[in-house]
Design a protein around this motif. Sequence first.
Motif, PDB file in Angstrom:
ATOM      1  N   GLY A 175       0.929  -1.194  -0.026  1.00 38.63           N
ATOM      2  CA  GLY A 175      -0.087  -0.132  -0.030  1.00 38.63           C
ATOM      3  C   GLY A 175       0.820   1.362  -0.125  1.00 38.63           C
ATOM      4  N   THR A 176       0.186   2.420  -0.257  1.00 34.22           N
ATOM      5  CA  THR A 176       0.911   3.629  -0.279  1.00 34.22           C
ATOM      6  C   THR A 176       1.445   4.243   0.878  1.00 34.22           C
ATOM      7  OG1 THR A 176      -1.147   4.886  -0.191  1.00 34.22           O
ATOM      8  CG2 THR A 176      -0.360   4.089  -2.249  1.00 34.22           C
ATOM      9  N   LEU A 177       0.754   3.852   2.067  1.00 29.34           N
ATOM     10  CA  LEU A 177       1.011   4.331   3.614  1.00 29.34           C
ATOM     11  C   LEU A 177       2.385   3.875   4.203  1.00 29.34           C
ATOM     12  CD1 LEU A 177      -2.497   4.335   4.803  1.00 29.34           C
ATOM     13  CD2 LEU A 177      -1.392   6.145   3.490  1.00 29.34           C
ATOM     14  N   THR A 178       2.888   2.771   3.574  1.00 34.22           N
ATOM     15  CA  THR A 178       4.315   2.151   4.011  1.00 34.22           C
ATOM     16  C   THR A 178       5.183   2.295   2.893  1.00 34.22           C
ATOM     17  OG1 THR A 178       3.479  -0.174   3.516  1.00 34.22           O
ATOM     18  CG2 THR A 178       3.027   0.920   5.667  1.00 34.22           C
ATOM     19  N   ASP A 179       6.374   2.205   3.291  1.00 33.27           N
ATOM     20  CA  ASP A 179       7.634   2.062   2.603  1.00 33.27           C
ATOM     21  C   ASP A 179       8.216   0.779   2.455  1.00 33.27           C
ATOM     22  OD1 ASP A 179       9.574   2.642   0.744  1.00 33.27           O
ATOM     23  OD2 ASP A 179      10.942   4.248   1.781  1.00 33.27           O
ATOM     24  N   GLN A 180       7.738  -0.209   1.829  1.00 29.97           N
ATOM     25  CA  GLN A 180       8.377  -1.856   2.032  1.00 29.97           C
ATOM     26  C   GLN A 180       8.790  -1.975   0.565  1.00 29.97           C
ATOM     27  OE1 GLN A 180       5.659  -4.111   3.722  1.00 29.97           O
ATOM     28  NE2 GLN A 180       4.546  -2.707   4.802  1.00 29.97           N
ATOM     29  N   GLY A 181       9.086  -1.324  -0.172  1.00 31.32           N
ATOM     30  CA  GLY A 181       9.718  -1.435  -1.608  1.00 31.32           C
ATOM     31  C   GLY A 181       8.711  -1.255  -2.687  1.00 31.32           C
ATOM     32  N   ARG A 182       8.841  -1.531  -3.749  1.00 28.68           N
ATOM     33  CA  ARG A 182       7.796  -1.287  -4.834  1.00 28.68           C
ATOM     34  C   ARG A 182       7.905  -2.443  -5.852  1.00 28.68           C
ATOM     35  NH1 ARG A 182      10.669   3.575  -8.335  1.00 28.68           N
ATOM     36  NH2 ARG A 182      12.503   2.599  -9.029  1.00 28.68           N
ATOM     37  N   LEU A 183       6.980  -2.653  -6.700  1.00 29.38           N
ATOM     38  CA  LEU A 183       7.023  -3.466  -7.763  1.00 29.38           C
ATOM     39  C   LEU A 183       6.924  -2.800  -9.155  1.00 29.38           C
ATOM     40  CD1 LEU A 183       6.407  -6.469  -8.671  1.00 29.38           C
ATOM     41  CD2 LEU A 183       3.910  -5.918  -8.801  1.00 29.38           C
ATOM     42  N   GLU A 184       7.896  -3.259  -9.935  1.00 23.10           N
ATOM     43  CA  GLU A 184       7.967  -2.574 -11.235  1.00 23.10           C
ATOM     44  C   GLU A 184       7.593  -3.333 -12.230  1.00 23.10           C
ATOM     45  OE1 GLU A 184      11.549  -1.888 -14.485  1.00 23.10           O
ATOM     46  OE2 GLU A 184      12.029  -1.186 -12.354  1.00 23.10           O
ATOM     47  N   VAL A 185       6.477  -2.633 -13.143  1.00 27.76           N
ATOM     48  CA  VAL A 185       5.570  -3.622 -13.870  1.00 27.76           C
ATOM     49  C   VAL A 185       5.961  -3.070 -15.427  1.00 27.76           C
ATOM     50  CG1 VAL A 185       3.371  -4.196 -14.689  1.00 27.76           C
ATOM     51  CG2 VAL A 185       3.856  -3.897 -12.480  1.00 27.76           C
ATOM     52  N   GLY A 186       6.500  -3.933 -16.402  1.00 24.07           N
ATOM     53  CA  GLY A 186       6.362  -3.700 -17.936  1.00 24.07           C
ATOM     54  C   GLY A 186       5.244  -4.174 -18.636  1.00 24.07           C
ATOM     55  N   LEU A 187       4.374  -3.334 -19.006  1.00 19.71           N
ATOM     56  CA  LEU A 187       3.219  -3.466 -19.768  1.00 19.71           C
ATOM     57  C   LEU A 187       3.237  -3.437 -21.284  1.00 19.71           C
ATOM     58  CD1 LEU A 187       0.162  -4.220 -19.718  1.00 19.71           C
ATOM     59  CD2 LEU A 187      -0.119  -1.592 -19.411  1.00 19.71           C
ATOM     60  N   ASP A 188       2.974  -4.333 -21.973  1.00 19.13           N
ATOM     61  CA  ASP A 188       2.992  -4.306 -23.327  1.00 19.13           C
ATOM     62  C   ASP A 188       1.625  -3.866 -23.881  1.00 19.13           C
ATOM     63  OD1 ASP A 188       4.169  -6.491 -26.225  1.00 19.13           O
ATOM     64  OD2 ASP A 188       3.220  -4.547 -26.277  1.00 19.13           O
ATOM     65  N   PRO A 189       1.551  -2.636 -24.225  1.00 16.96           N
ATOM     66  CA  PRO A 189       0.162  -1.913 -24.708  1.00 16.96           C
ATOM     67  C   PRO A 189      -0.382  -2.646 -25.805  1.00 16.96           C
ATOM     68  CG  PRO A 189       1.612  -0.458 -24.257  1.00 16.96           C
ATOM     69  CD  PRO A 189       2.608  -1.730 -24.488  1.00 16.96           C
ATOM     70  N   GLN A 190       0.530  -3.379 -26.922  1.00 15.81           N
ATOM     71  CA  GLN A 190      -0.073  -4.074 -28.024  1.00 15.81           C
ATOM     72  C   GLN A 190      -0.546  -5.084 -27.590  1.00 15.81           C
ATOM     73  OE1 GLN A 190      -0.265  -1.983 -30.913  1.00 15.81           O
ATOM     74  NE2 GLN A 190       1.208  -0.491 -30.226  1.00 15.81           N
ATOM     75  N   ARG A 191       0.004  -5.893 -26.763  1.00 13.74           N
ATOM     76  CA  ARG A 191      -0.725  -7.123 -26.321  1.00 13.74           C
ATOM     77  C   ARG A 191      -2.097  -6.937 -25.652  1.00 13.74           C
ATOM     78  NH1 ARG A 191       3.549 -10.717 -23.593  1.00 13.74           N
ATOM     79  NH2 ARG A 191       5.275  -9.293 -24.213  1.00 13.74           N
ATOM     80  N   LEU A 192      -2.054  -6.059 -24.901  1.00 11.42           N
ATOM     81  CA  LEU A 192      -3.424  -5.506 -24.196  1.00 11.42           C
ATOM     82  C   LEU A 192      -4.345  -5.253 -25.123  1.00 11.42           C
ATOM     83  CD1 LEU A 192      -4.592  -5.010 -21.218  1.00 11.42           C
ATOM     84  CD2 LEU A 192      -3.856  -2.754 -21.472  1.00 11.42           C
ATOM     85  N   LEU A 193      -3.720  -4.378 -26.119  1.00 11.32           N
ATOM     86  CA  LEU A 193      -4.994  -3.753 -27.235  1.00 11.32           C
ATOM     87  C   LEU A 193      -5.396  -5.094 -27.977  1.00 11.32           C
ATOM     88  CD1 LEU A 193      -6.360  -1.727 -28.957  1.00 11.32           C
ATOM     89  CD2 LEU A 193      -4.124  -1.631 -30.030  1.00 11.32           C
ATOM     90  N   ALA A 194      -4.661  -6.165 -28.449  1.00 13.41           N
ATOM     91  CA  ALA A 194      -4.843  -7.072 -28.994  1.00 13.41           C
ATOM     92  C   ALA A 194      -6.045  -7.989 -27.963  1.00 13.41           C
ATOM     93  CB  ALA A 194      -3.796  -8.269 -29.182  1.00 13.41           C
ATOM     94  N   ALA A 195      -5.797  -8.073 -26.943  1.00 15.71           N
ATOM     95  CA  ALA A 195      -6.956  -8.896 -26.074  1.00 15.71           C
ATOM     96  C   ALA A 195      -8.303  -8.211 -25.865  1.00 15.71           C
ATOM     97  CB  ALA A 195      -6.262  -9.299 -24.464  1.00 15.71           C
ATOM     98  N   ALA A 196      -8.105  -6.755 -25.668  1.00 17.21           N
ATOM     99  CA  ALA A 196      -9.100  -5.911 -25.345  1.00 17.21           C
ATOM    100  C   ALA A 196     -10.081  -5.737 -26.544  1.00 17.21           C
ATOM    101  CB  ALA A 196      -8.936  -4.588 -24.814  1.00 17.21           C
ATOM    102  N   ALA A 197      -9.330  -5.442 -27.660  1.00 14.50           N
ATOM    103  CA  ALA A 197     -10.304  -5.135 -28.992  1.00 14.50           C
ATOM    104  C   ALA A 197      -9.548  -5.874 -30.005  1.00 14.50           C
ATOM    105  CB  ALA A 197     -10.323  -3.614 -29.273  1.00 14.50           C
ATOM    106  N   PRO A 198      -9.921  -7.181 -30.334  1.00 12.12           N
ATOM    107  CA  PRO A 198      -9.105  -8.003 -31.103  1.00 12.12           C
ATOM    108  C   PRO A 198      -9.694  -7.542 -32.544  1.00 12.12           C
ATOM    109  CG  PRO A 198     -10.853  -9.196 -30.130  1.00 12.12           C
ATOM    110  CD  PRO A 198     -10.893  -7.938 -29.419  1.00 12.12           C
TER     111      PRO A 198
END
Length: 536
Positions: A175-198
Amino acid sequence: MEITNEVVTFMKPRWPWAGLEAPGAKVSLLLLLALLAVNGAAVTGLLTARDAAREVALEDLRLQTLAQARSLEASLATLRGDLIFLTQAPPLGQGLEAFESPDPAVRRWSRRDVEGALLLFLETHGALERLVVRDTAGQAQIAAGRRGGAPVLLRVETLAAAATSLHESWWPLGGTLTDQGRLEVGLDPQRLLAAAAPEFRGELRLEAGASANSGVVAAPVTDALWSPPVAWRLQIPLDRAALPPTFEVLAKRYRRTVALNLAIIASSLPLGALAFRQIRRAARLQVENEGQAKLRALEQQVRHSERLASLGRLAAGLAHEINNPLGGMSNYLTLLEEDLRAGRTDEALGLAERVREGLERIAKVTRGVLDFALPAGAPGEARRSRREVELGGIVAGVFELVAADPACRGVELVRSGSAVPLRVAGDPTTLGQLFFNLVLNACQAQPGGGRVEVDLGLTDSGLVRVTVADRGTGLAPEVAPRLFEPFVSTRGSTGLGLAVCWGIVGELGGNLYAANRPGGGAVFTVELPRYEEVGS
């Protein structure tokens, strides 16, 4: 005067439509003028409707692009919720404190839990390219990515920079209220588009703030809750010279019609009327064909719904049939435990054999349902084998099994009828299911105790008849007509027992009846062909 009259007659003008004073000629002329006016209006409409069709097509394209952009935003919102759940739920939600534990086993298992969570998340979210867990100092601790499309763990010391085509975001662990590190996410927009609007055929631009030119139709894709916020744009190249295919086909067809009408006007009006009748008939047939196509699509949907409903009924029936022997086995296990504690070994062995019979019955029921699901006449079909079965032994076994059920305590079980063995052609398992359901229902109809009478005999026509009678409240008038339908019950149960009995009797070529007894209660009558009549 005569000379004047002759001169006047000679000087009378002769108009082109002279001789059209007859009513039929006037009607023909009016039809000709109306036909010319209609075709002229049609030609003018074709010339003026082209631009309107372009604007309609352009607006339709804008609406489609906007709808696909909203669909992509919905997918982003769903993925955002899943990422928040991942970072706040164990094991990532607990932060990286377990990595600093002095116990090496705790550190190893904590790391494996985080690695498993990352790999599972990548497996279920195909639009993500990689996930990196970083501590409060920004150092990578665990990384997962894709190799050949499959989720794999990555070595943090060899972790390369993310591709420019990916959208990188950061999510705090816990959560945003604690400082316990972070998760870095790499999102491929083209793949997301292919799944959402084929069906989308344009391009997705990731440059925030770039303006679309006049040669494209564009729609923004935004989500301010991502870190950093998402600001993309969907765009489709616009070809203003192209008309919708359906309009172009219609225009060509109507232009041919107009040309044909103009060609036949000079020859005869009946031929023109015939042409118009053919056009109307063709249009009517086209509408009927479209209606038939829609009807076939609806029929296919109905058949699909029926298949789903049949599957649900089959699953419910299987669960009901398995639940009955499970209840008897539970009672036998309770008695077996009491005998073992008391040292009654012989009685315990007998109860263990009863438990084994219940397991075999469950296996036979499962195989029977699988056999029932096979299409009739299929090659290699494994249908139930029918053989000679003596009903007296079946009823005796049912009495022993029902007697152990709590619902039948206090109920007297009585068997009467012919002492001569009554044999039918069937399967002992399915016949046991039939009479178990009928006897158990009769017991449950008398919760305060009572009497269940099972009578075996023959009908006048030579059929084997078995009646199961109770002294309960009888059958209600509103339930009696639908008694053997699935999911019909007066006790709040699944309502599948009698439906299963009906199916078993019908498969064996017999009849099943239900009625109220004159003295109170209900009686169920089963009629089955004798084994000698069926043949071996």
